[in-house]
Design a protein around this motif. Structure first.
Motif, mmCIF file in Angstrom:
data_model
loop_
_atom_site.group_PDB
_atom_site.id
_atom_site.type_symbol
_atom_site.label_atom_id
_atom_site.label_comp_id
_atom_site.label_asym_id
_atom_site.label_seq_id
_atom_site.Cartn_x
_atom_site.Cartn_y
_atom_site.Cartn_z
ATOM 1 N N ASN A 28 -6.673 -19.358 17.129
ATOM 2 C CA ASN A 28 -7.748 -20.168 16.550
ATOM 3 C C ASN A 28 -8.695 -20.685 17.639
ATOM 4 O OD1 ASN A 28 -9.228 -21.323 14.517
ATOM 5 N ND2 ASN A 28 -7.843 -23.031 14.145
ATOM 6 N N ARG A 29 -9.142 -19.752 18.430
ATOM 7 C CA ARG A 29 -9.936 -20.128 19.588
ATOM 8 C C ARG A 29 -11.139 -19.207 19.717
ATOM 9 N NH1 ARG A 29 -6.595 -20.050 25.118
ATOM 10 N NH2 ARG A 29 -5.562 -21.794 24.105
ATOM 11 N N VAL A 30 -12.268 -19.747 20.139
ATOM 12 C CA VAL A 30 -13.425 -18.892 20.425
ATOM 13 C C VAL A 30 -14.009 -19.257 21.779
ATOM 14 C CG1 VAL A 30 -14.030 -18.650 17.963
ATOM 15 C CG2 VAL A 30 -15.209 -20.364 19.342
ATOM 16 N N ARG A 31 -14.720 -18.297 22.341
ATOM 17 C CA ARG A 31 -15.537 -18.544 23.522
ATOM 18 C C ARG A 31 -16.978 -18.540 23.057
ATOM 19 N NH1 ARG A 31 -13.632 -16.179 28.877
ATOM 20 N NH2 ARG A 31 -11.406 -16.587 28.783
ATOM 21 N N TYR A 32 -17.781 -19.441 23.618
ATOM 22 C CA TYR A 32 -19.154 -19.502 23.149
ATOM 23 C C TYR A 32 -20.108 -19.819 24.288
ATOM 24 C CZ TYR A 32 -19.124 -24.635 23.442
ATOM 25 O OH TYR A 32 -19.071 -25.931 23.899
ATOM 26 N N GLU A 33 -21.381 -19.542 24.003
ATOM 27 C CA GLU A 33 -22.463 -19.920 24.909
ATOM 28 C C GLU A 33 -23.341 -20.915 24.162
ATOM 29 O OE1 GLU A 33 -22.727 -15.389 26.793
ATOM 30 O OE2 GLU A 33 -24.438 -16.241 25.711
ATOM 31 N N GLY A 34 -23.901 -21.875 24.892
ATOM 32 C CA GLY A 34 -24.804 -22.821 24.258
ATOM 33 C C GLY A 34 -24.434 -24.246 24.564
ATOM 34 N N SER A 35 -25.342 -25.179 24.189
ATOM 35 C CA SER A 35 -25.045 -26.576 24.484
ATOM 36 C C SER A 35 -24.292 -27.254 23.361
ATOM 37 C CB SER A 35 -26.326 -27.340 24.841
ATOM 38 O OG SER A 35 -27.305 -27.120 23.869
ATOM 39 N N ALA A 36 -24.369 -26.716 22.132
ATOM 40 C CA ALA A 36 -23.611 -27.298 21.021
ATOM 41 C C ALA A 36 -22.335 -26.502 20.804
ATOM 42 C CB ALA A 36 -24.447 -27.250 19.745
ATOM 43 N N PRO A 37 -21.206 -27.174 20.581
ATOM 44 C CA PRO A 37 -19.995 -26.424 20.246
ATOM 45 C C PRO A 37 -20.173 -25.771 18.876
ATOM 46 C CG PRO A 37 -19.579 -28.786 20.095
ATOM 47 C CD PRO A 37 -20.974 -28.629 20.626
ATOM 48 N N PRO A 38 -19.645 -24.570 18.675
ATOM 49 C CA PRO A 38 -19.820 -23.895 17.390
ATOM 50 C C PRO A 38 -19.041 -24.601 16.279
ATOM 51 C CG PRO A 38 -18.273 -22.682 18.755
ATOM 52 C CD PRO A 38 -18.813 -23.794 19.609
ATOM 53 N N SER A 39 -19.452 -24.369 15.059
ATOM 54 C CA SER A 39 -18.760 -24.901 13.886
ATOM 55 C C SER A 39 -17.265 -24.611 13.968
ATOM 56 C CB SER A 39 -19.343 -24.231 12.638
ATOM 57 O OG SER A 39 -18.439 -24.367 11.563
ATOM 58 N N SER A 40 -16.462 -25.580 13.499
ATOM 59 C CA SER A 40 -15.006 -25.383 13.496
ATOM 60 C C SER A 40 -14.604 -24.328 12.470
ATOM 61 C CB SER A 40 -14.295 -26.698 13.202
ATOM 62 O OG SER A 40 -14.732 -27.207 11.964
ATOM 63 N N GLU A 41 -15.561 -23.871 11.675
ATOM 64 C CA GLU A 41 -15.283 -22.797 10.727
ATOM 65 C C GLU A 41 -15.781 -21.449 11.265
ATOM 66 O OE1 GLU A 41 -15.031 -24.675 6.403
ATOM 67 O OE2 GLU A 41 -16.800 -25.406 7.406
ATOM 68 N N SER A 42 -15.967 -21.371 12.564
ATOM 69 C CA SER A 42 -16.488 -20.144 13.184
ATOM 70 C C SER A 42 -15.642 -18.910 12.878
ATOM 71 C CB SER A 42 -16.573 -20.307 14.703
ATOM 72 O OG SER A 42 -17.634 -21.165 15.034
ATOM 73 N N LEU A 43 -14.321 -19.081 12.810
ATOM 74 C CA LEU A 43 -13.486 -17.895 12.611
ATOM 75 C C LEU A 43 -13.602 -17.334 11.202
ATOM 76 C CD1 LEU A 43 -10.306 -18.523 14.775
ATOM 77 C CD2 LEU A 43 -12.271 -17.082 15.246
ATOM 78 N N THR A 44 -14.064 -18.168 10.264
ATOM 79 C CA THR A 44 -14.381 -17.672 8.924
ATOM 80 C C THR A 44 -15.489 -16.633 9.033
ATOM 81 O OG1 THR A 44 -13.660 -19.600 7.676
ATOM 82 C CG2 THR A 44 -15.538 -18.397 6.772
ATOM 83 N N HIS A 45 -16.513 -16.972 9.804
ATOM 84 C CA HIS A 45 -17.640 -16.055 10.005
ATOM 85 C C HIS A 45 -17.177 -14.824 10.795
ATOM 86 C CE1 HIS A 45 -20.894 -18.937 8.725
ATOM 87 N NE2 HIS A 45 -19.865 -19.758 8.871
ATOM 88 N N ALA A 46 -16.382 -15.064 11.822
ATOM 89 C CA ALA A 46 -15.904 -13.957 12.656
ATOM 90 C C ALA A 46 -15.088 -12.960 11.838
ATOM 91 C CB ALA A 46 -15.067 -14.511 13.809
#
Ligand SMILES: [Zn+2]
Length: 185
Positions: free
Chosen positions: A89-107
């Motif tokens: 349940n982990r992602v790596r991201y780029e950007g100044s805002a942390p991604p939505s906690s529902e990111s893995l739904t999209h992934a």
């Protein structure tokens, strides 16, 4: 049943370069905000998130955590998810805002359907109750933002007609509905 594994994310770059889909993303967000399908609940908690795939890759741009109440997003409110670990349940991201906690739904959608170029997760109790178990529906045991939810979504892509219907309901996340397609429209 596995124990609850909290979503975590690791920032690998401090910012993202401007991406072509941002204007479109804001245009569709405005519609969703007007319809109150995304926004801010009475407790001041933002809900709903949108993402667009980065070209033909498995990377995607997604609205940042807790941005549901913001009318117009800037690049600083978006994150680019560049790697996913469904099991942890982990992602790596780029950007100044942390991604939505529902990111893995999209992934899970992008990993399951090469034709999917955009996804929207919104909340609506009435619509949710009306389409629950009518549209493809994830197990009630799968809570939002968990590996179980991501695996449930992958299961729907093999066990239901979700690819054609482009919508599914989250039984274990009240009000939670997800739709996707080749683009945000
Ligand atoms: Zn949600």
């Amino acid at each position: 049943m596995s124990e609850y594994i909290k979503f975590s994310c690791e920032r690998v770059a401090p910012g993202i370069a401007s991406f072509g889909g941002l204007a479109d993303l804001n245009a569709y967000r405005r519609k969703l905000l007007r319809l109150r399908l995304i926004g801010m609940d009475p407790n001041g908690i933002g809900f709903g998130n949108l993402s667009v795939r980065d070209g033909a890759t498995d990377k995607f741009y997604i609205t940042g955590s807790a941005t549901g109440g913001i009318t117009e997003l800037t690049l600083a409110d978006c994150a680019k998810v560049v790697a996913c670990d469904f099991k942890r349940n982990r992602v790596r991201y780029e950007g100044s805002a942390p991604p939505s906690s529902e990111s893995l739904t999209h992934a899970a959608i992008y990993a399951s359907d090469a034709g999917a170029g955009a996804a929207i997760h919104c909340h609506d109790s009435k619509l949710w109750a009306a389409v629950l178990n009518q549209a493809p529906t994830t197990s009630k045991a799968a809570a939002y933002g968990t590996p179980e939810m991501a695996y449930e979504i992958m299961r729907l892509f093999t066990a239901s007609d979700v690819r054609r219907r482009e919508i599914f309901v989250m039984a274990g996340h009240e009000g939670g509905i997800v739709t996707f397609g080749k683009d945000l429209e």
